[in-house]
Each structure stands twice: as structure tokens, then as C-alpha cells.
Write an enzyme that holds these catalytic residues in place. Sequence first.
Site, PDB file in Angstrom:
ATOM      1  N   TYR A 175       1.171  -1.056  -0.088  1.00 33.51           N
ATOM      2  CA  TYR A 175      -0.120  -0.221   0.556  1.00 33.51           C
ATOM      3  C   TYR A 175       0.980   1.373   0.241  1.00 33.51           C
ATOM      4  CZ  TYR A 175      -3.088   3.537   0.990  1.00 33.51           C
ATOM      5  OH  TYR A 175      -4.553   4.401   1.698  1.00 33.51           O
ATOM      6  N   ARG A 215       1.300   6.691  -6.737  1.00 39.56           N
ATOM      7  CA  ARG A 215       0.134   8.034  -7.173  1.00 39.56           C
ATOM      8  C   ARG A 215       0.693   9.389  -6.598  1.00 39.56           C
ATOM      9  NH1 ARG A 215      -5.092   7.139  -2.930  1.00 39.56           N
ATOM     10  NH2 ARG A 215      -4.255   6.827  -1.535  1.00 39.56           N
ATOM     11  N   TYR A 219       0.085  13.334   6.998  1.00 39.58           N
ATOM     12  CA  TYR A 219      -0.264  12.485   7.144  1.00 39.58           C
ATOM     13  C   TYR A 219       2.034  11.851   8.403  1.00 39.58           C
ATOM     14  CZ  TYR A 219      -4.689   9.130   7.051  1.00 39.58           C
ATOM     15  OH  TYR A 219      -5.376   8.766   7.838  1.00 39.58           O
ATOM     16  N   ARG A 227     -11.119  13.667   2.560  1.00 41.61           N
ATOM     17  CA  ARG A 227     -12.222  12.334   2.930  1.00 41.61           C
ATOM     18  C   ARG A 227     -13.640  12.524   2.611  1.00 41.61           C
ATOM     19  NH1 ARG A 227      -8.986   9.366   6.141  1.00 41.61           N
ATOM     20  NH2 ARG A 227      -6.979  11.302   7.768  1.00 41.61           N
ATOM     21  N   GLU A 256     -14.163  -0.889   7.461  1.00 40.58           N
ATOM     22  CA  GLU A 256     -13.727   0.550   6.179  1.00 40.58           C
ATOM     23  C   GLU A 256     -15.187   0.674   5.760  1.00 40.58           C
ATOM     24  OE1 GLU A 256     -11.240   2.397   2.992  1.00 40.58           O
ATOM     25  OE2 GLU A 256     -10.416   1.492   4.420  1.00 40.58           O
TER      26      GLU A 256
END
Length: 341
Positions: free
Chosen positions: A150, A157, A210, A223, A335
Amino acid sequence: MTVLHTASRTLTLDCVFDTPAGEDRDVLAGRHVLARIVYGHHGGRPTLYRGSPRLDVHMMAAPAVPFTEAWVTDRPVRSGLQDNLVYAEDGEHFFCAVRVEESGVYRDAVHTAYGAAFRMAWQQGYTDLFRMWNLVGDITGDNAEGTEIYQDFCAGRALAFEEWSGRFEGVPAATGIGSLGTGIDLYFLACRPGRTTHLENPRQTPAHRYPDRYGALSPSFARGTHLASEGYGTGALYVSGTASILGDDTVHPGDIERQLDVTLANIEALVSGENLRQHAVDAGYGLTELDSVKVYVRDAEHLPAVRARCAEVFSGAADVVFLNVGICRPDLLVEMEGICR
């Protein structure tokens, strides 16, 4: 079914709980299909099917029943294939899908795939990205260099978004979730400029901030994204994949019930009128207005409890599907995503 109304256009998301063979015979007959994503027992490269993109993604194991997520518009659709990507547009909305095959290290391949997809959207004039999905095989496993897959994906990305910054309006709502297959399937929706507002959650650190313990390059998503209508209603709010994270920390590891509580509270905070007003959006929603809900559950043993809780909080008229797949952090058990309208 979620219907996004504009002055003269409609974009509809149908989550069809049926086999792909039955989907066209019934729900989609006589309608303009912008794209189909078949959540089923196998995956494959995106292709054109009956004049629009189709992407098969390996997100279910037998005996779970596949379903098709179909994006339907009231305008004629033009579609095409270019190298490894497939796309379609109706003059107002744009869909693109691309597959990254299994690789020892994904960073460069993801960067290239995203760049090609962004170039296609830009060339067609669709510069407001409003929703993305990234389905990642072995999402918390290690790549050939010992980096979590990930995090490897996020690096590629992030490089693509950095390269295209200034040509798109920020980063949109997105989901990064595990799949049962190999490689990475990604697809997204965009529209003409001037309609998107990307949202953050007051309970959570923006993903792009982050700390580096979550990867050398931070995840690139908002979000949520609000997509304004053109003269009718308040539009729609696309809720990103949301989990039991406060600030940037996972909370209640190992406790499915408490992780559900935090996940639902996070969604409530995101879609609330108070939060939307902070983003200059004149709207507000609650959990009962969440539709087209996908619920990702890491461990099959937790599915009964998650189903029961969702039945309590979501509208009985909402389409809700449950997928038993990996999640982007090993300590996250559940999730959720959806659309408010």
C-alpha cells in the site's frame, strides 16, 4: 440507487445485486451506461462491453453473489480504449479505468498509469476529479524491496498528483482497499470544472499530512468530495473509505464493535452540516442519507456483527454491500464508503 440531478442531466449509480448476465437484461436495459464495474470472483484488464467500459475486479470469493456497479447517464456516451486504459464520457462526466499488473515494485508503474489516465481526462477537458477507487492485491503485504505494497502504491500515486498539480482542482474522495486478486485496479470519475469541493474531517488528520511512518509519500485523497448540481438540489457528497482513525492513529485495534462506532462517528462528522459549512457548502446529511454503501470487512468472522450494526444505522432503502477483503492498515478491521444525496 443514487441519482445526481443537474439542470438537464442525471448521473445514476446502480449497485445491482445480480450476475453480470442478468444486469443488462433488467436494470440497465435502454439506458446510457457510462461504465460497469463487476465486483466478482475474478479480475481482468478493463475492456469495452456493449459500447462502454467494463472492469471486472476480484473482490468476492464463492459463494458470495457478484454485483455490478453501473454508472448510468441520460446522455449518449462516447467511449474508447487507449493502451491499457478504457474511458467514456457524456459531455459532462468522464470515467476512466486502468489496470496495473502484478509487479515486484509498483511505484513507477502506478505513477505511469495515473499519469496516462490524468492526461486522458485533461485532454478531454474533465479537470474536476470527484471519486477514485484503488483495489490493491495483497495490500498490506511486502513488495520485493520489503516495503508495504500500500505504501509502495501511495508513492506512485503521490508522484502522479505532484506532476499534475495545478491542472486538477486538488485531490478527490478515494478508496484504497485490498482485493482478492493480484495487481492493482483503479478507476475514477471526473466532470467539467467548477463543481467540486474536497472535504476534510475535523476528527482526522488530512491524509496528505500523515507522518512518514505511514510511508515516504503520504496518501493522496480527501475525506470526501461534494459535487454541486447545476440548478437543482444540493448535489451529492462522495464519502471516501472511512475507518477507525482519529487524528492519524488507528484506535481500538482488535475490537470490531468499537471500530464500528468510531467509523460511523467519523462519517457523521464528515457529512454534517457544520462540517460542510466550514467548507462553504450549503448542505448537511446524516447516516440515514448514506446510500450506495460498500462495507469492507477484514475478517469473515466479523461479518454478522457488521451487518447487524449497518442494518441499525442505515436506511432500509439504502443499497449496502459487504466485501471480505484486506484493509490498508493491518490493525483496521472495517472500512466504509458511500454517497449522500
